[in-house]
Design a protein around this motif. Structure first.
Motif, PDB file in Angstrom:
ATOM      1  N   SER A 110       0.831  -1.207   0.000  1.00  0.00           N
ATOM      2  CA  SER A 110       0.000   0.000   0.000  1.00  0.00           C
ATOM      3  C   SER A 110       0.864   1.256   0.000  1.00  0.00           C
ATOM      4  O   SER A 110       0.500   2.276  -0.607  1.00  0.00           O
ATOM      5  CB  SER A 110      -0.949  -0.002   1.205  1.00  0.00           C
ATOM      6  N   THR A 114      -2.697  -0.741  -6.159  1.00  0.00           N
ATOM      7  CA  THR A 114      -4.045  -1.187  -5.826  1.00  0.00           C
ATOM      8  C   THR A 114      -3.943  -2.524  -5.096  1.00  0.00           C
ATOM      9  O   THR A 114      -3.223  -3.428  -5.546  1.00  0.00           O
ATOM     10  CB  THR A 114      -4.892  -1.344  -7.105  1.00  0.00           C
ATOM     11  N   HIS A 115      -4.650  -2.652  -3.995  1.00  0.00           N
ATOM     12  CA  HIS A 115      -4.468  -3.852  -3.182  1.00  0.00           C
ATOM     13  C   HIS A 115      -5.764  -4.264  -2.479  1.00  0.00           C
ATOM     14  O   HIS A 115      -6.708  -3.482  -2.353  1.00  0.00           O
ATOM     15  CB  HIS A 115      -3.372  -3.627  -2.131  1.00  0.00           C
ATOM     16  N   ASP A 127      -2.178  -1.805 -12.222  1.00  0.00           N
ATOM     17  CA  ASP A 127      -1.720  -0.413 -12.284  1.00  0.00           C
ATOM     18  C   ASP A 127      -0.658  -0.168 -13.342  1.00  0.00           C
ATOM     19  O   ASP A 127      -0.635   0.898 -13.973  1.00  0.00           O
ATOM     20  CB  ASP A 127      -1.167   0.014 -10.915  1.00  0.00           C
TER      21      ASP A 127
END
Length: 320
Positions: free
Chosen positions: A212, A217-218, A233
């Motif tokens: 993060s 994006t997680h 991404d």
């Protein structure tokens, strides 16, 4: 083409076999399934294997995805393709101890040795083995599981076998029990209070916080990738191992991580194929008893022990 893999776990080392350059801040590869044996014996070498000399040993500070470079303690390292394979971390309930590293395993050994009562939160393979080892060390042991059975993702036969073997040893197994908080030595659960000198978490596994922090994006700190393990991404970035998942979910497993590291490296080289995995065996140990699931079927005894040894051999082959 220069492919860089961040992290020297199962996924990163699998990518190394296909030409990726691995960066890791440690001097050795950790066998996570052997950390319980470090607690049992006090021997740290059971769970670590020295890295090959070509591993770049440094700490990753951040990644410049636009400039395609990794910023480390020893400077900037350029890449053409990047594989993020940074493993897992634990999100634990305040008041509990975790076991991610060899150092934490040695510290836990000391704490268990100096205690009388031990509580373990989570009835997965790690929790089951921690309960056995703590009992072997002469402690009163509670194993607390929120679901209705131990080893809930495994076969019912494996769950029943684990529970019966632990109860034979005198472990107090508590299923359908959730922990709300821990106040000192008091564990507040949905089935009353428990007192323990040491509380150990064997759950709460997630991706590392650096995911993060990188701005990727997680989901639960696991970077989100597509079916080809490509970052959602950046086109030149891939994710593999416990730190990455698709929207459909990828399990956190050494076997799956090896498969993912291999597929990510091949796709980075242009051999695009969708990632699919197979969980061949999940083996658990209680004392001299080995048992678990092999290709979805319950096994125990010599066959289970052989499956476990093959798994260790394959892991070792990644680094030698």
């Amino acid at each position: 083409m220069r492919i860089i893999a961040l992290g020297g776990g199962f996924a990163g080392l699998a990518a190394r076999k296909l030409g990726a350059t691995v960066i890791d801040e440690k001097d050795y590869f950790v066998l996570p399934h052997r950390l319980v044996d470090v607690i049992r014996t006090g021997d740290p070498d059971i769970a670590r294997i020295s890295y090959p000399s070509d591993i770049i040993k440094t700490r990753v500070r951040k990644v410049d995805f636009r400039g395609k470079k990794v910023i480390t303690d020893i400077g900037e390292i350029q890449y053409d393709k990047l594989i993020v394979s940074l493993g897992y971390s634990q999100n634990v309930i305040p008041g509990t101890l975790k076991i991610e590293t060899v150092e934490e395993a040695l510290s836990l050994r000391e704490k268990i040795n100096s205690s009388k009562k031990v509580a373990i939160l989570g009835g997965g393979p790690l929790g089951v083995e921690l309960a056995w080892v703590s009992k072997e060390m002469g402690k009163e042991v509670y194993l607390i599981e929120g679901k209705d059975r131990l080893l809930s993702f495994m076969s019912k036969e494996a769950s029943f076998y684990a529970k019966s073997k632990l109860e034979e040893l005198g472990v107090k197994v508590m299923t359908n029990t959730k922990v709300s908080e821990i106040s000192g030595k008091i564990i507040h659960t949905t089935n009353g209070k428990i007192e323990a000198d040491v509380s150990i978490s064997s759950l709460g596994f997630k991706g590392p916080s650096i995911i993060s922090e990188m701005g990727l994006t997680h989901v639960n700190d696991r970077m989100l990738v597509d079916d080809y393990l490509q970052s959602v991404d950046y086109d030149d970035v891939y994710g593999a191992g416990d730190c990455a998942t698709t929207k459909g979910f990828i399990p956190m497993s050494a076997q799956v991580a090896v498969q993912a590291g291999t597929r990510a490296a091949l796709n980075a080289l242009g051999k695009d194929e969708k990632f699919s995995y197979r969980q061949f065996a999940v083996i658990v140990r209680i004392g001299d008893e080995y048992f678990g699931d092999f290709l979805g079927r319950f096994v125990k005894g010599s066959f289970a022990k052989l499956a476990e040894k093959i798994g260790i051999y394959r892991a070792t082959r990644l680094v030698i």
